[in-house]
Enzyme design. Structure first.
Site, mmCIF file in Angstrom:
data_model
loop_
_atom_site.group_PDB
_atom_site.id
_atom_site.type_symbol
_atom_site.label_atom_id
_atom_site.label_comp_id
_atom_site.label_asym_id
_atom_site.label_seq_id
_atom_site.Cartn_x
_atom_site.Cartn_y
_atom_site.Cartn_z
ATOM 1 N N ASP A 1 43.297 43.029 36.800
ATOM 2 C CA ASP A 1 43.642 42.214 38.148
ATOM 3 C C ASP A 1 44.598 42.979 38.776
ATOM 4 O OD1 ASP A 1 42.853 39.749 40.034
ATOM 5 O OD2 ASP A 1 44.390 38.930 38.241
ATOM 6 N N GLY B 1 44.512 32.143 40.653
ATOM 7 C CA GLY B 1 43.890 31.561 40.858
ATOM 8 C C GLY B 1 43.855 31.128 39.088
#
Length: 637
Positions: A467, A352
């Protein structure tokens, strides 16, 4: 009327007999089937190739010949002789060759050039259905063809890898010594190819023109051609060239079925072009000087243009505050060369926040992974780079080391260690990859937990990764799990209050309190770690919108099964019975505990590593202690 019928029958009989035996002392006016580069010169030379590269040419006798009396019979004896010459672009380097070929079809336009010799291509090479017999005269040593050298003669069956081959030459009848012949010499040579259908002996003999046929054949093999040669086949030649051009000439040709090939009248053969190579070189030299004159005029302009283009192509952003980080900065040109210009075949993955490429640093020959992150805003760049440089000082066996950065207009490039086995998610979720054994999964979980504890407790500052997920866990050469991708990481002093920040990360791993506080903490990393270890144990992603509503969120699904007493049914079905029940129970329940909706109820990474290492037992947990509604996550997070 009977006389006319008899006359035409006699002609047909004579024609059939003549078609099995023919002699061409030159090819002026001869009817041959030609394709590609092949042609007949005005002097009567059969030219298979010309001053063109990466092409083929074919020349066949126009009618098929009968090689068997019936399909069940053995192949009849046959023989052929021809004179050839090869005139190269460069006499020191070959680039292809030609073959005498027997084929069920005279259409070989599908065949490839270069080392494939114009008889087969990559897809049909070696197929028994080809029914191709060829004798190659090759001037290129090809590893693919397993060639013995760059000047050889070989017998090929159904492909370009020779059944038998020898260096080009002949054995002298006078002293019995072998004498080499150079195929690229431009000198004419004569070939005799003979097959004895009775004893299945296949001989190839080579000699300089005007020299009698040597008694000892260059190649002699016992080959049963019954399954290779059909009852009717075409005979002819194929020529092939690669990066350098070659002129392949056939000066004369004789062929016979069930008998010796007719002798050629050598005095009647057409002459080769005089000094063809020399003329080509002179022509090239003249063109070179003309081009050089023009080049000298344009050189200054070209150099100036190149410098401008190069400067623009490899331009970077440099600010004064970056001087202190200079040792951690990679030149963009170095990264560009390492990844071959960020070519698609070096792409490791797309996330992303950017694309990751595999690279090899030109000077050190160290393999790296380069992540390109879009970054348009100038605000926060200095802080971001400072954090990147600080993160580069992290040293732990379960962390992917961040080696440095590069800054350009509109993007940042982060340089990491290269992990040869890629990311964990490809093993967990890709059917193409082999399923991981439970022992390896458990070792990876403990390794990531150890690395994360180092980030939270054991370094100069607190590092919050932000993350944590399977795609950001990479596997080194020994399949050890190493947490990577620190592009979203935030650093704080120990004991400091965390600041509010934009909520970024991956749905399914975001702690529910982030939507209210916008403050990342070590506890929000623990939440993501909980979802991660459930991914590893269950073999499915943390969020799968395509599933039924009750199964879309992995944490909720495992929690629901725990309430029903069926928690073990959530394990990855690919594990089968290959798991340790106590370890599986620990991982599933620890994943739920880490995903507790209340941050204060979640364990620290130090406690988690102690649970996983068996130093202390996991505390007793009951479903009602988590949430009255039984739901862990806000599904609209």
């Amino acid at each position: 009327m009977s006389v006319k019928i008899f006359f035409w029958a006699l002609i047909l009989r004579l024609g059939l007999s003549a078609s099995d035996n023919f002699t061409y002392n030159g090819f002026k006016g001869v009817n041959l089937s030609l394709d590609g580069l092949a042609g007949i010169t005005s002097d009567g030379l059969l030219m298979l190739t010309n001053a063109t590269t990466h092409k083929t040419g074919h020349a066949f006798f126009p009618s098929p010949l009968r090689f068997k009396k019936s399909q069940a019979d053995n192949v009849l004896s046959f023989s052929t002789t021809f004179v050839f010459a090869i005139i190269p672009e460069d006499q020191t380097v070959g680039s292809g060759g030609f073959t005498f070929v027997i084929s069920p079809s005279k259409d070989l336009t599908h065949a490839s050039s270069g080392y494939l010799l114009g008889i087969v291509n990559e897809t049909n090479n070696g197929n028994a259905s080809n029914h191709i017999l060829a004798v190659e005269f090759d001037t290129w040593k090809s590893p693919e063809a397993e060639d013995i050298n760059s000047n050889h003669v070989g017998i090929d069956i159904n492909g370009f890898i020779s059944y038998n081959s020898k260096p080009a030459g002949f054995t002298s009848d006078d002293d019995g010594k072998f004498q080499n012949l150079t195929l690229l010499s431009g000198e004419p040579m004569q070939v005799w190819i003979e097959y004895n259908g009775t004893n299945m002996q296949f001989n190839v003999t080579l000699a300089p023109l005007l020299k009698p046929k040597p008694k000892i054949a260059l190649l002699s093999s016992t080959v049963n051609l019954s399954s290779i040669i059909l009852d009717r086949m075409y005979v002819g030649f194929s020529g092939s060239v690669g990066t350098l051009y070659l002129y392949h000439y056939i000066l004369g040709w004789g062929f016979s079925i069930d008998g010796d090939a007719p002798e050629l009248n050598l005095s009647s053969l057409p002459s080769l072009p005089q000094n063809l190579t020399s003329l080509e070189k002179k022509r090239k030299t003249l063109l070179l000087w003309l081009s050089l004159t023009l080049l000298l005029v344009l050189l200054n302009v070209a150099c100036a243009t190149l410098m401008v283009v190069r400067k623009k192509m490899f331009s970077e952003l440099h600010d004064d505050w970056e001087l202190e980080f200079e040792s951690n900065r990679f030149p963009y040109e170095q990264l560009y060369k390492a990844t071959r210009g960020f070519k698609g075949k070096y792409l490791l993955g797309i996330g992303g926040f950017g694309r990751v490429y595999r690279g090899l640093l030109p000077a050190s020959k160290v393999e790296v992974a380069v992540k390109r992150v879009s970054h348009e805003s100038k605000q926060g760049v200095r802080e971001f780079v400072a954090e990147i440089v600080s993160l580069g000082k992290l040293r732990h066996r379960n962390l992917v080391q961040l080696l440095g950065y590069c800054r350009r207009k509109g993007e940042l490039l982060l340089v990491y260690e290269y992990m040869p086995n890629g990311s964990l998610d490809k093993f967990l979720f890709s059917e193409a990859k082999q399923s991981l054994a439970w022992s390896l999964r458990f070792r990876i979980i403990k390794g990531v937990a150890s690395g994360l504890q180092y980030l939270h407790d054991c370094w100069d500052q607190v590092v919050i990764h932000r993350d944590i997920k399977a795609s950001n866990v990479l596997l080194d050469g020994d399949m050890n799990g190493r947490l990577g991708d620190f592009g979203l990481a935030r650093l704080y002093d120990h004991g400091a209050v965390t600041r509010t920040t934009n909520v970024v990360g991956t749905p399914g791993f975001l702690a529910p309190e982030l939507a209210r506080t916008c403050k990342v903490t070590t506890s929000s990393d623990v939440f993501a770690f909980g979802a991660f270890i459930l991914e590893v144990a269950c073999g499915r992603r943390a969020l799968e919108p395509n599933k039924q509503e009750s199964e879309q969120v992995l944490v909720d699904w495992v929690f629901a099964n725990w309430k029903m007493g069926t928690i073990y049914e959530t394990k990855d079905p690919r594990l089968g019975k290959d798991y340790v029940l106590e370890e599986l129970d620990l991982v599933l329940k620890l994943g739920l505990l880490c995903s507790h909706p209340s941050p204060s109820a979640r364990p620290s990474m130090r406690q988690i590593t102690r649970f996983l290492n068996g130093d202390v037992p996991l505390p007793e947990m009951l479903p009602y202690q988590f949430h009255a509604s039984g739901s862990f996550l806000f599904k609209n997070e």
